[in-house]
Write a protein that holds these residues in place. Sequence first.
Motif, PDB file in Angstrom:
ATOM      1  N   SER A   1       1.080  -1.342   0.269  1.00 22.77           N
ATOM      2  CA  SER A   1       0.036   0.235  -0.441  1.00 22.77           C
ATOM      3  C   SER A   1       1.215   1.001  -0.429  1.00 22.77           C
ATOM      4  N   PRO A   2       0.873   1.929  -0.659  1.00 22.13           N
ATOM      5  CA  PRO A   2       1.290   3.889  -0.482  1.00 22.13           C
ATOM      6  C   PRO A   2       1.773   4.163   1.091  1.00 22.13           C
ATOM      7  N   ALA A   3       0.628   3.820   1.821  1.00 26.41           N
ATOM      8  CA  ALA A   3       1.203   4.160   3.569  1.00 26.41           C
ATOM      9  C   ALA A   3       1.940   3.195   3.743  1.00 26.41           C
ATOM     10  N   ALA A   4       1.526   1.640   3.609  1.00 27.28           N
ATOM     11  CA  ALA A   4       3.486   1.542   3.969  1.00 27.28           C
ATOM     12  C   ALA A   4       4.163   1.241   3.403  1.00 27.28           C
ATOM     13  N   GLY A   5       4.245   1.965   2.207  1.00 29.38           N
ATOM     14  CA  GLY A   5       6.392   2.426   1.924  1.00 29.38           C
ATOM     15  C   GLY A   5       6.504   4.178   2.368  1.00 29.38           C
ATOM     16  N   ASP A   6       5.279   4.487   2.421  1.00 30.36           N
ATOM     17  CA  ASP A   6       5.554   5.851   3.226  1.00 30.36           C
ATOM     18  C   ASP A   6       6.334   5.434   4.295  1.00 30.36           C
ATOM     19  N   PHE A   7       5.327   4.460   5.434  1.00 25.02           N
ATOM     20  CA  PHE A   7       5.819   4.376   6.471  1.00 25.02           C
ATOM     21  C   PHE A   7       8.106   3.818   6.741  1.00 25.02           C
ATOM     22  N   ALA A   8       7.810   2.533   5.261  1.00 26.53           N
ATOM     23  CA  ALA A   8       9.158   2.106   4.856  1.00 26.53           C
ATOM     24  C   ALA A   8      10.110   3.059   4.546  1.00 26.53           C
ATOM     25  N   GLU A   9       9.522   4.742   4.375  1.00 23.64           N
ATOM     26  CA  GLU A   9      10.581   5.300   3.755  1.00 23.64           C
ATOM     27  C   GLU A   9      11.520   6.572   5.360  1.00 23.64           C
ATOM     28  N   LEU A  10      10.390   6.219   6.822  1.00 26.09           N
ATOM     29  CA  LEU A  10      10.903   7.117   7.925  1.00 26.09           C
ATOM     30  C   LEU A  10      12.367   5.299   8.799  1.00 26.09           C
ATOM     31  N   LEU A  11      12.353   4.173   8.037  1.00 23.47           N
ATOM     32  CA  LEU A  11      13.016   3.241   8.577  1.00 23.47           C
ATOM     33  C   LEU A  11      14.579   3.036   8.307  1.00 23.47           C
ATOM     34  N   PRO A  12      15.301   3.308   9.238  1.00 23.97           N
ATOM     35  CA  PRO A  12      15.112   2.350  10.428  1.00 23.97           C
ATOM     36  C   PRO A  12      14.276   3.466  12.127  1.00 23.97           C
ATOM     37  N   LEU A  13      13.476   3.203  12.175  1.00 24.45           N
ATOM     38  CA  LEU A  13      13.416   2.894  13.305  1.00 24.45           C
ATOM     39  C   LEU A  13      12.753   2.570  14.944  1.00 24.45           C
ATOM     40  N   SER A  14      12.928   2.707  16.362  1.00 20.98           N
ATOM     41  CA  SER A  14      13.064   2.669  17.564  1.00 20.98           C
ATOM     42  C   SER A  14      11.962   3.006  18.144  1.00 20.98           C
ATOM     43  N   LEU A  15      10.983   2.186  18.620  1.00 20.45           N
ATOM     44  CA  LEU A  15       9.390   2.916  19.483  1.00 20.45           C
ATOM     45  C   LEU A  15       9.671   2.235  20.423  1.00 20.45           C
ATOM     46  N   ASP A  16       9.166   3.494  21.862  1.00 21.05           N
ATOM     47  CA  ASP A  16       8.498   2.789  22.591  1.00 21.05           C
ATOM     48  C   ASP A  16       7.195   2.644  22.673  1.00 21.05           C
ATOM     49  N   LEU A  17       6.375   1.132  23.342  1.00 16.43           N
ATOM     50  CA  LEU A  17       4.689   0.945  22.893  1.00 16.43           C
ATOM     51  C   LEU A  17       4.322   0.940  24.158  1.00 16.43           C
ATOM     52  N   GLU A  18       3.329   1.532  23.877  1.00 11.42           N
ATOM     53  CA  GLU A  18       2.595   1.384  25.422  1.00 11.42           C
ATOM     54  C   GLU A  18       0.947   0.455  25.113  1.00 11.42           C
ATOM     55  N   ASP A  19       0.069   0.013  25.659  1.00 11.05           N
ATOM     56  CA  ASP A  19      -1.072  -0.391  26.063  1.00 11.05           C
ATOM     57  C   ASP A  19      -2.053   0.322  25.655  1.00 11.05           C
ATOM     58  N   PHE A  20      -2.887   0.218  25.019  1.00 10.27           N
ATOM     59  CA  PHE A  20      -4.185   0.764  24.362  1.00 10.27           C
ATOM     60  C   PHE A  20      -5.254  -0.348  24.226  1.00 10.27           C
ATOM     61  N   HIS A  21      -6.220  -0.197  24.968  1.00  8.59           N
ATOM     62  CA  HIS A  21      -7.742  -1.261  25.185  1.00  8.59           C
ATOM     63  C   HIS A  21      -7.503  -2.579  25.036  1.00  8.59           C
ATOM     64  N   GLN A  22      -5.973  -3.067  26.295  1.00  5.79           N
ATOM     65  CA  GLN A  22      -6.360  -4.117  25.981  1.00  5.79           C
ATOM     66  C   GLN A  22      -6.105  -5.044  24.687  1.00  5.79           C
ATOM     67  N   THR A  23      -6.092  -4.399  23.354  1.00  4.27           N
ATOM     68  CA  THR A  23      -6.196  -4.669  22.342  1.00  4.27           C
ATOM     69  C   THR A  23      -4.919  -4.985  21.039  1.00  4.27           C
ATOM     70  N   GLU A  24      -4.164  -4.138  21.983  1.00  6.73           N
ATOM     71  CA  GLU A  24      -3.535  -3.285  20.980  1.00  6.73           C
ATOM     72  C   GLU A  24      -1.629  -2.217  21.339  1.00  6.73           C
ATOM     73  N   ARG A  25      -0.474  -2.666  21.140  1.00 10.13           N
ATOM     74  CA  ARG A  25       0.612  -1.717  21.489  1.00 10.13           C
ATOM     75  C   ARG A  25       0.415  -0.506  20.831  1.00 10.13           C
ATOM     76  N   ILE A  26       0.454   0.665  20.563  1.00 10.10           N
ATOM     77  CA  ILE A  26       0.677   2.110  20.228  1.00 10.10           C
ATOM     78  C   ILE A  26       2.087   2.625  20.815  1.00 10.10           C
ATOM     79  N   ALA A  27       2.388   3.599  19.319  1.00 14.44           N
ATOM     80  CA  ALA A  27       3.656   4.236  19.400  1.00 14.44           C
ATOM     81  C   ALA A  27       3.909   5.245  18.513  1.00 14.44           C
ATOM     82  N   ASP A  28       3.776   7.036  19.421  1.00 16.35           N
ATOM     83  CA  ASP A  28       3.972   7.877  18.232  1.00 16.35           C
ATOM     84  C   ASP A  28       4.731   7.242  16.429  1.00 16.35           C
ATOM     85  N   LEU A  29       4.837   8.456  15.955  1.00 15.59           N
ATOM     86  CA  LEU A  29       5.823   8.133  15.252  1.00 15.59           C
ATOM     87  C   LEU A  29       5.972   9.462  14.463  1.00 15.59           C
TER      88      LEU A  29
END
Length: 115
Positions: free
Chosen positions: A19-47
């Motif tokens: 997808s175009p969004a995944a391609g745009d995300f790939a341009e940010l790599l490499p990334l190291s991000l701290d994760l936090e829990d959200f709604h006991q369903t997912e781990r999130i981090a700011d880009l």
Amino acid sequence: MDIRVTLDGRPVDAALNDSPAAGDFAELLPLSLDLEDFHQTERIADLPRRLTTSGAPEPRAPKAGDLTYYAPWGNLALFYRDGDSANADLLILGHIDADADRLAGADRITIQAAP
């Protein structure tokens, strides 16, 4: 697109979709991000910046292991449980092959382009 991902320093298999969004995300790599829990369903981090949402595929409910982008907040979300429903604001970028417990307990994610 294959990527190299580590969760808390331990490697896992992962890939981005075309997808175009995944391609745009790939341009940010490499990334190291701290994760936090959200709604006991997912781990999130700011880009570091927002991703493109043009050409987004039809929305579908996220599954455990999906690496996603939530456009309204501009954050990365790694699902460790299946999501409830499809949401046009949630773009699936790829998938990480790891069990739910490992995903749920992850505190740090490092993502690099595969060599």
